[in-house]
Motif scaffolding. Structure first.
Motif, PDB file in Angstrom:
ATOM      1  N   TRP A  98      -4.607  -3.999  -4.029  1.00 47.14           N
ATOM      2  CA  TRP A  98      -3.753  -3.370  -3.039  1.00 47.14           C
ATOM      3  C   TRP A  98      -3.378  -4.385  -1.975  1.00 47.14           C
ATOM      4  O   TRP A  98      -4.218  -5.124  -1.473  1.00 47.14           O
ATOM      5  CB  TRP A  98      -4.446  -2.194  -2.363  1.00 47.14           C
ATOM      6  CG  TRP A  98      -4.735  -1.049  -3.279  1.00 47.14           C
ATOM      7  CD1 TRP A  98      -4.220  -0.816  -4.517  1.00 47.14           C
ATOM      8  CD2 TRP A  98      -5.631   0.025  -3.032  1.00 47.14           C
ATOM      9  NE1 TRP A  98      -4.734   0.328  -5.043  1.00 47.14           N
ATOM     10  CE2 TRP A  98      -5.605   0.863  -4.155  1.00 47.14           C
ATOM     11  CE3 TRP A  98      -6.445   0.351  -1.968  1.00 47.14           C
ATOM     12  CZ2 TRP A  98      -6.357   2.029  -4.243  1.00 47.14           C
ATOM     13  CZ3 TRP A  98      -7.202   1.509  -2.056  1.00 47.14           C
ATOM     14  CH2 TRP A  98      -7.151   2.337  -3.178  1.00 47.14           C
TER      15      TRP A  98
ATOM     16  N   GLU B 257      -2.873   5.335  -1.914  1.00 51.15           N
ATOM     17  CA  GLU B 257      -3.858   4.287  -1.674  1.00 51.15           C
ATOM     18  C   GLU B 257      -4.368   4.329  -0.230  1.00 51.15           C
ATOM     19  O   GLU B 257      -5.556   4.126   0.014  1.00 51.15           O
ATOM     20  CB  GLU B 257      -3.254   2.927  -2.011  1.00 51.15           C
ATOM     21  CG  GLU B 257      -2.944   2.774  -3.485  1.00 51.15           C
ATOM     22  CD  GLU B 257      -1.994   1.645  -3.805  1.00 51.15           C
ATOM     23  OE1 GLU B 257      -1.868   1.319  -5.003  1.00 51.15           O
ATOM     24  OE2 GLU B 257      -1.357   1.091  -2.882  1.00 51.15           O
TER      25      GLU B 257
ATOM     26  N   MET C 170      -8.205   4.762   1.014  1.00 51.53           N
ATOM     27  CA  MET C 170      -8.868   3.916   2.009  1.00 51.53           C
ATOM     28  C   MET C 170      -9.467   4.782   3.122  1.00 51.53           C
ATOM     29  O   MET C 170     -10.592   4.556   3.561  1.00 51.53           O
ATOM     30  CB  MET C 170      -7.890   2.907   2.611  1.00 51.53           C
ATOM     31  CG  MET C 170      -7.443   1.822   1.653  1.00 51.53           C
ATOM     32  SD  MET C 170      -8.769   0.719   1.148  1.00 51.53           S
ATOM     33  CE  MET C 170      -9.116  -0.089   2.686  1.00 51.53           C
TER      34      MET C 170
ATOM     35  N   ALA D 187     -10.170  -2.665  -1.561  1.00 49.58           N
ATOM     36  CA  ALA D 187      -8.711  -2.813  -1.660  1.00 49.58           C
ATOM     37  C   ALA D 187      -8.347  -3.990  -2.561  1.00 49.58           C
ATOM     38  O   ALA D 187      -7.437  -3.884  -3.397  1.00 49.58           O
ATOM     39  CB  ALA D 187      -8.109  -2.996  -0.272  1.00 49.58           C
TER      40      ALA D 187
ATOM     41  N   LEU E  23       0.846  -1.188   0.000  1.00 45.40           N
ATOM     42  CA  LEU E  23       0.000   0.000   0.000  1.00 45.40           C
ATOM     43  C   LEU E  23       0.884   1.241   0.000  1.00 45.40           C
ATOM     44  O   LEU E  23       1.819   1.358   0.791  1.00 45.40           O
ATOM     45  CB  LEU E  23      -0.860  -0.029   1.264  1.00 45.40           C
ATOM     46  CG  LEU E  23      -2.095   0.846   1.332  1.00 45.40           C
ATOM     47  CD1 LEU E  23      -3.123   0.410   0.293  1.00 45.40           C
ATOM     48  CD2 LEU E  23      -2.703   0.781   2.715  1.00 45.40           C
TER      49      LEU E  23
END
Length: 115
Positions: free
Chosen positions: A68, A27, A31, A63, A23
């Protein structure tokens, strides 16, 4: 905010994915933004009945769909990122009803994938 923190902590515990990249900061912010949207819907838009477990699964699903790897999730200060995202979302200068309607339209469909 308590729900945001709980969602972030539980997501960290569920941090698994089939991808090959760790990650990154962008990213992690995405989230946190999605977590903030769900918290905002629950706290400010009347969606208190959204189950936290379904929200957590939706975050993990999101994700995974983006490939990810959440294995380094704990290396980010997700609490601070989530609080910043929630504050930013709360500060958007449009009527709350309209904001809620748009957020619900754009994000609640994700929950349908993880029922």
């Amino acid at each position: 905010m308590k729900q945001c923190i709980q969602a972030v902590l539980l997501l960290a515990m569920l941090g698994f994915s089939a991808s090959s990249y760790a990650l990154n900061e962008s990213e992690a912010e995405d989230m946190a933004d999605l977590t903030a949207v769900f918290v905002y819907l629950k706290n400010d838009c009347g969606y208190q009945n959204l189950p936290d477990t379904q929200i957590r699964r939706a975050l993990v699903f999101f994700a995974q769909q983006n490939r990810w790897d959440l294995s380094n999730y704990n290396s980010f200060n997700m609490k601070a990122l989530g609080e910043d995202s929630y504050r930013d979302l709360s500060g958007i200068a449009i009527a709350n009803d309209m904001k809620c309607k748009k957020l619900a339209r754009d994000s609640l469909s994700l929950l349908a994938y993880v029922k």
